[in-house]
Design a protein around this motif. Structure first.
Motif, PDB file in Angstrom:
ATOM      1  N   ILE A 162      45.056  34.324  35.717  1.00 29.28           N
ATOM      2  CA  ILE A 162      44.180  33.140  35.752  1.00 29.28           C
ATOM      3  C   ILE A 162      42.725  33.561  35.610  1.00 29.28           C
ATOM      4  CG2 ILE A 162      43.321  31.267  37.223  1.00 29.28           C
ATOM      5  CD1 ILE A 162      46.139  30.974  38.333  1.00 29.28           C
ATOM      6  N   ALA A 163      42.335  34.609  36.352  1.00 28.27           N
ATOM      7  CA  ALA A 163      40.953  35.078  36.258  1.00 28.27           C
ATOM      8  C   ALA A 163      40.618  35.480  34.831  1.00 28.27           C
ATOM      9  CB  ALA A 163      40.727  36.256  37.206  1.00 28.27           C
ATOM     10  N   VAL A 181      46.888  35.722  39.967  1.00 27.87           N
ATOM     11  CA  VAL A 181      45.432  35.726  40.149  1.00 27.87           C
ATOM     12  C   VAL A 181      44.754  36.450  38.993  1.00 27.87           C
ATOM     13  CG1 VAL A 181      43.566  36.608  41.590  1.00 27.87           C
ATOM     14  CG2 VAL A 181      45.515  35.495  42.646  1.00 27.87           C
ATOM     15  N   SER A 230      37.879  26.561  34.673  1.00 24.62           N
ATOM     16  CA  SER A 230      38.039  26.987  36.054  1.00 24.62           C
ATOM     17  C   SER A 230      38.475  25.814  36.936  1.00 24.62           C
ATOM     18  CB  SER A 230      36.717  27.567  36.548  1.00 24.62           C
ATOM     19  OG  SER A 230      36.776  27.840  37.899  1.00 24.62           O
ATOM     20  N   LEU A 257      46.800  23.906  39.956  1.00 30.60           N
ATOM     21  CA  LEU A 257      47.583  24.494  41.041  1.00 30.60           C
ATOM     22  C   LEU A 257      48.199  23.387  41.900  1.00 30.60           C
ATOM     23  CD1 LEU A 257      45.169  27.279  42.319  1.00 30.60           C
ATOM     24  CD2 LEU A 257      47.139  27.542  40.853  1.00 30.60           C
ATOM     25  N   ILE A 282      39.844  28.035  44.967  1.00 32.75           N
ATOM     26  CA  ILE A 282      41.125  27.910  45.657  1.00 32.75           C
ATOM     27  C   ILE A 282      41.974  29.163  45.467  1.00 32.75           C
ATOM     28  CG2 ILE A 282      42.340  26.772  43.762  1.00 32.75           C
ATOM     29  CD1 ILE A 282      43.666  24.982  45.895  1.00 32.75           C
ATOM     30  N   LEU A 283      41.721  29.903  44.377  1.00 37.15           N
ATOM     31  CA  LEU A 283      42.517  31.086  44.078  1.00 37.15           C
ATOM     32  C   LEU A 283      42.356  32.158  45.163  1.00 37.15           C
ATOM     33  CD1 LEU A 283      44.268  31.308  41.642  1.00 37.15           C
ATOM     34  CD2 LEU A 283      42.532  32.695  40.544  1.00 37.15           C
ATOM     35  N   PHE A 284      41.084  32.444  45.521  1.00 39.29           N
ATOM     36  CA  PHE A 284      40.852  33.424  46.570  1.00 39.29           C
ATOM     37  C   PHE A 284      41.421  32.939  47.906  1.00 39.29           C
ATOM     38  CE2 PHE A 284      37.379  35.561  44.090  1.00 39.29           C
ATOM     39  CZ  PHE A 284      38.019  36.777  44.040  1.00 39.29           C
ATOM     40  N   ALA A 342      33.423  33.216  38.905  1.00 38.07           N
ATOM     41  CA  ALA A 342      34.166  33.165  37.644  1.00 38.07           C
ATOM     42  C   ALA A 342      35.538  32.533  37.822  1.00 38.07           C
ATOM     43  CB  ALA A 342      34.304  34.566  37.066  1.00 38.07           C
ATOM     44  N   ILE A 343      36.099  32.612  39.001  1.00 39.13           N
ATOM     45  CA  ILE A 343      37.454  32.091  39.136  1.00 39.13           C
ATOM     46  C   ILE A 343      37.501  30.978  40.175  1.00 39.13           C
ATOM     47  CG2 ILE A 343      38.403  34.318  38.435  1.00 39.13           C
ATOM     48  CD1 ILE A 343      39.329  34.689  41.261  1.00 39.13           C
ATOM     49  N   PRO A 344      38.485  30.086  40.077  1.00 37.57           N
ATOM     50  CA  PRO A 344      38.517  28.937  40.975  1.00 37.57           C
ATOM     51  C   PRO A 344      38.518  29.352  42.450  1.00 37.57           C
ATOM     52  CG  PRO A 344      40.241  28.777  39.303  1.00 37.57           C
ATOM     53  CD  PRO A 344      39.618  30.111  39.141  1.00 37.57           C
ATOM     54  N   ASN A 362      35.161  31.186  29.341  1.00 33.56           N
ATOM     55  CA  ASN A 362      33.710  31.136  29.502  1.00 33.56           C
ATOM     56  C   ASN A 362      33.003  31.897  28.385  1.00 33.56           C
ATOM     57  OD1 ASN A 362      34.156  29.680  31.773  1.00 33.56           O
ATOM     58  ND2 ASN A 362      33.538  31.265  33.217  1.00 33.56           N
ATOM     59  N   VAL A 406      40.180  32.343  32.642  1.00 29.43           N
ATOM     60  CA  VAL A 406      38.927  31.623  32.911  1.00 29.43           C
ATOM     61  C   VAL A 406      37.743  32.380  32.324  1.00 29.43           C
ATOM     62  CG1 VAL A 406      37.362  30.861  34.730  1.00 29.43           C
ATOM     63  CG2 VAL A 406      39.800  30.485  34.970  1.00 29.43           C
ATOM     64  N   ILE A 407      37.721  33.692  32.533  1.00 27.71           N
ATOM     65  CA  ILE A 407      36.592  34.483  32.048  1.00 27.71           C
ATOM     66  C   ILE A 407      36.544  34.479  30.517  1.00 27.71           C
ATOM     67  CG2 ILE A 407      35.623  36.802  31.977  1.00 27.71           C
ATOM     68  CD1 ILE A 407      36.822  37.165  34.798  1.00 27.71           C
ATOM     69  N   ILE A 409      37.355  41.671  40.897  1.00 26.78           N
ATOM     70  CA  ILE A 409      38.384  40.741  41.377  1.00 26.78           C
ATOM     71  C   ILE A 409      39.634  41.509  41.815  1.00 26.78           C
ATOM     72  CG2 ILE A 409      39.939  38.861  40.691  1.00 26.78           C
ATOM     73  CD1 ILE A 409      37.620  37.912  38.853  1.00 26.78           C
ATOM     74  N   VAL A 425      33.859  42.638  35.941  1.00 30.01           N
ATOM     75  CA  VAL A 425      34.213  41.430  36.699  1.00 30.01           C
ATOM     76  C   VAL A 425      35.687  41.482  37.096  1.00 30.01           C
ATOM     77  CG1 VAL A 425      34.361  38.923  36.636  1.00 30.01           C
ATOM     78  CG2 VAL A 425      32.435  40.063  35.555  1.00 30.01           C
ATOM     79  N   SER A 460      31.385  37.378  39.844  1.00 25.80           N
ATOM     80  CA  SER A 460      32.836  37.553  39.819  1.00 25.80           C
ATOM     81  C   SER A 460      33.511  36.480  40.658  1.00 25.80           C
ATOM     82  CB  SER A 460      33.241  38.920  40.356  1.00 25.80           C
ATOM     83  OG  SER A 460      32.433  39.905  39.805  1.00 25.80           O
ATOM     84  N   LEU A 510      43.968  31.157  48.339  1.00 27.67           N
ATOM     85  CA  LEU A 510      45.417  31.343  48.334  1.00 27.67           C
ATOM     86  C   LEU A 510      45.794  32.789  48.614  1.00 27.67           C
ATOM     87  CD1 LEU A 510      46.470  29.055  45.350  1.00 27.67           C
ATOM     88  CD2 LEU A 510      46.929  28.701  47.770  1.00 27.67           C
ATOM     89  N   VAL A 511      45.038  33.737  48.017  1.00 30.34           N
ATOM     90  CA  VAL A 511      45.347  35.150  48.280  1.00 30.34           C
ATOM     91  C   VAL A 511      45.167  35.465  49.764  1.00 30.34           C
ATOM     92  CG1 VAL A 511      44.806  37.531  47.692  1.00 30.34           C
ATOM     93  CG2 VAL A 511      44.623  35.772  45.953  1.00 30.34           C
ATOM     94  N   VAL A 570      51.819  36.818  43.293  1.00 31.67           N
ATOM     95  CA  VAL A 570      50.474  36.341  43.644  1.00 31.67           C
ATOM     96  C   VAL A 570      49.426  37.145  42.881  1.00 31.67           C
ATOM     97  CG1 VAL A 570      48.772  36.141  45.493  1.00 31.67           C
ATOM     98  CG2 VAL A 570      51.133  35.504  45.928  1.00 31.67           C
ATOM     99  N   VAL A 593      41.354  41.614  45.597  1.00 23.72           N
ATOM    100  CA  VAL A 593      42.767  41.291  45.821  1.00 23.72           C
ATOM    101  C   VAL A 593      43.495  42.493  46.418  1.00 23.72           C
ATOM    102  CG1 VAL A 593      44.940  40.707  44.684  1.00 23.72           C
ATOM    103  CG2 VAL A 593      42.837  39.550  44.008  1.00 23.72           C
ATOM    104  N   GLY A 644      42.134  25.326  38.709  1.00 25.60           N
ATOM    105  CA  GLY A 644      42.152  25.064  40.149  1.00 25.60           C
ATOM    106  C   GLY A 644      42.899  23.778  40.452  1.00 25.60           C
ATOM    107  N   LEU A 693      49.924  25.162  53.384  1.00 26.17           N
ATOM    108  CA  LEU A 693      49.287  26.464  53.578  1.00 26.17           C
ATOM    109  C   LEU A 693      48.081  26.385  54.505  1.00 26.17           C
ATOM    110  CD1 LEU A 693      49.358  27.524  49.837  1.00 26.17           C
ATOM    111  CD2 LEU A 693      50.809  28.395  51.653  1.00 26.17           C
ATOM    112  N   ILE A 726      51.749  28.788  44.071  1.00 28.25           N
ATOM    113  CA  ILE A 726      51.857  28.174  45.400  1.00 28.25           C
ATOM    114  C   ILE A 726      53.170  28.605  46.072  1.00 28.25           C
ATOM    115  CG2 ILE A 726      51.949  25.995  46.682  1.00 28.25           C
ATOM    116  CD1 ILE A 726      49.268  26.337  45.433  1.00 28.25           C
TER     117      ILE A 726
END
Lengths: 305, 304
Positions: free
Chosen positions: A280-281, A277, A239, A246, B152-154, B148-150, A288, A284-285, A19, A15, B145, B156-157, A273, A23, A243, B247, A262
């Motif tokens: 945070i990911a 990311v 999560s 932020l 808003i995060l993607f 799994a993450i908020p 969970n 969160v994982i 991600i 996972v 995947s 923002l990227v 950034v 990115v 979110g 943004l 931000i």
């Protein structure tokens, strides 16, 4: 148990790889960071040299490999805004976010437990209707706007709480309420439904028929069992919570990871950034996963496999 | 065989679909029975009218700067004027006109992004559910995947990489929201593909593409409508949040989020700047949620 935990930990890796791949691909598409690093009149040779030294002339998959390799070592690159290692900038901000998140969860629990139990035991009463109605309006209201309205009321009009920043307990109240109410609605709904389910079980009916006081039945028999899904629910809110953080952090100038992210997006500080990311990911994982494990420990009916 | 059996399969598939979706008559009867559904529909209808007829309805140009009338309070307050019903901002711009024009952006971005994510999500869900196997596994891992993450995060990227504009915003919100469709549609397909009409179609050698388009797609439309409606609500909130953060939508285009963010700096003197756009967002989203919940009750076979 150990076997299960290890297996679940191993499942996190793909996972996180997916991600990081998304990115990395986005940043790759965005183009050459060299243009930002050198002055506009830099010589072609100079640009070429920097590209070579940064490994930017390698094909995509090798660059991605290098990227993952550096990431495992905790190297996300250097933030051009802070002039230091991106990961340490991010980690420095984490305690503030944790502080806010924990305060928000406490507030959400303080709202969700009484209202959830109340509306489950007195279905379709006026309290049930008010709680359900408030939850719907809460869902429709943008969280950042609620924050601004709280500032307007408590800081500007009444002048009892600070507008922004971090420091005392007073600074924490408004952002925690803003963030907490954002998840309280969902939590109340889930507590209500898990209470309703339990109140229909045979052992509750038996307890009631034996003449045990209903307060006793609700708290000792029903609520304790409703707590099992509740623990999971709370962990699964991470999560949503992050979110929301932020935006809440930006509204209240709370110096956490959300505000950092931000700002980094605004200034295109890509090292920050990416570090934000991935961190945070990962959080969160992991939360969970923790939710799953706690659930299995608390509820003996679920067998591990 | 051939034509005749195809016709029978089609008829069977349509009966199944009608059983799930109902007729217009049944819908309108159900709508009138639900108070929140009716209110939701009325709100959505009203906001749509406002957005479409914004140039006629707005009393002023939303970007017209008026140095003579800065921070004019709403008309019912002392110092307010009937010319500016909801007051003016730090540049003398009319708040009511800005809110009226802002509805265009909210609905446009909301609907466009949701359609984009719906198309992506439904396609992936259909493919994953129908073909199964390794492809399904890979696609669902991808969905997990993403989930799994908020969200808003993607977003923002994406925005950090491509910079803010209305087009990026639609693409960004569209690309980050498709996962819920993929998951639910896949689930539906798994059950529909075991139905007799799909098995029969397969057995007489109807091509896979044709089965997907003729028999599966019409049957997941109701799921698509329900998720779409509720997604428009969350997308509008996300859009206004991103615009608030600077943004999203960029001036001179007016968005509720940017009006709110302009007003944030003047809370001490002009409370109306940040208050009214927030009310506009809340009412709009509330209407869409009411409508969506009602649609779910009517269309979702699991809640029937």
């Amino acid at each position: 148990m150990m076997h299960y935990i290890v297996r679940r930990m191993l499942q996190i890796i793909p996972v996180l790889l997916i991600i990081s791949f998304i990115v990395f691909t986005l940043v790759f598409i965005a183009g050459d960071p060299v243009a930002l690093m050198l002055p506009e009149d830099a010589a072609l040779e100079e640009i070429e040299q920097l590209r070579e030294s940064l490994g930017l002339n390698e094909p995509f998959y090798i660059q991605y490999g290098n990227y993952v390799f550096r990431m495992i070592q905790g190297d996300f690159g250097e933030s051009f805004r802070y002039g230091q290692d991106a990961l340490s900038v991010v980690l420095e901000r984490l305690p503030a976010t944790f502080e806010l998140a924990i305060a928000a969860i406490v507030i959400a629990i303080m709202i969700a437990i009484p209202f959830g139990i109340w509306s489950a035991t007195k279905q379709n009463s006026s309290i049930d209707l008010i709680a359900t109605g408030a939850a719907v309006v809460g869902k429709a209201m943008p969280n950042f706007w609620l924050g601004i309205m709280l500032i307007l009321l408590f800081s500007v009009t009444l002048g009892v709480l600070p507008v922004s920043g971090r420091g005392s307990i007073a600074h924490l109240i408004l952002p925690a309420i803003t963030l907490g109410t954002g998840i309280a609605a969902e939590m109340t709904r889930l507590i209500r439904s898990s209470m309703l389910e339990i109140l229909n079980q045979d052992y509750i009916r038996t307890a009631k028929s034996k003449g045990i006081k209903s307060v006793h039945v609700i708290y000792k028999h029903a609520f304790r069992n409703a707590l099992i899904p509740f623990v999971t629910i709370t962990a699964l809110q991470t999560s949503t919570l992050i979110g929301g953080a932020l935006i809440t952090e930006t509204v209240f100038a709370w110096p956490g990871i959300g505000q950092l992210l931000i700002q980094a997006v605004n200034t295109r500080d890509m090292a920050i950034v990416q570090a934000c990311v991935m961190i945070i990911a990962a959080i969160v994982i992991l939360m969970n996963l923790l939710a799953d494990i706690i659930y299995r420990i608390l509820d003996p009916r679920i067998k591990l496999n | 065989m051939g034509e005749q059996s195809k016709a029978i399969i089609d008829a069977d598939s349509q009966v199944y679909m009608r059983k799930r979706n109902g007729t217009i008559k049944r819908w309108s009867k159900l709508l009138l029975r639900s108070k929140t559904g009716t209110v939701g529909l009325l709100i959505v209808f009203f906001i749509t009218l406002v957005a479409v007829f914004a140039p006629i309805l707005a009393p002023h140009d939303p970007n017209a700067i008026n140095p003579g009338g800065l921070h004019v309070p709403p008309s019912w307050m002392e110092g307010g004027s009937a010319e500016h019903l909801l007051g003016t901002d730090n540049l003398g711009r009319d708040i009511l006109s800005r809110i009226i024009y802002g509805s265009q952006v909210s609905l446009l971005v909301g609907i466009a992004a949701v359609l984009l994510s719906g198309i992506i999500g439904v396609c992936i869900g259909l493919i994953a559910g129908f073909y199964g196997g390794l492809l399904d596994n890979i696609l669902m891992r991808f969905v997990d995947s993403f989930l799994a993450i908020p969200t808003i995060l993607f977003s923002l990227v994406f925005l950090a990489v491509f910079g803010p504009s209305i087009i990026t915003l639609i693409i960004v919100l569209g690309l980050t929201n498709w996962t819920s469709y993929a998951r639910l549609v896949r689930g539906e397909v798994l059950s529909i593909k075991e139905r007799d009409f799909v098995r029969a179609a397969r057995s007489i050698g109807v091509k896979n593409n044709k089965i997907i388009i003729r028999h599966l797609l019409p049957n997941v439309i109701s799921t698509f409508i329900v998720i779409s409606t509720l997604s428009v609500a969350s997308t509008i909130i996300l859009e206004s949040s991103l615009s608030f953060l600077g943004l999203g939508i960029q001036p001179p285009t007016v968005s509720w989020g940017t009006v709110l963010s302009d007003g944030r700096d003047y809370l001490a003197t002009s409370w109306w700047l940040a208050t009214f756009p927030g009310i506009a967002i809340t009412i709009t989203v509330l209407g869409i949620i009411f409508l969506g919940d009602w649609l779910r009750d009517v269309l979702d076979p699991r809640t029937k």
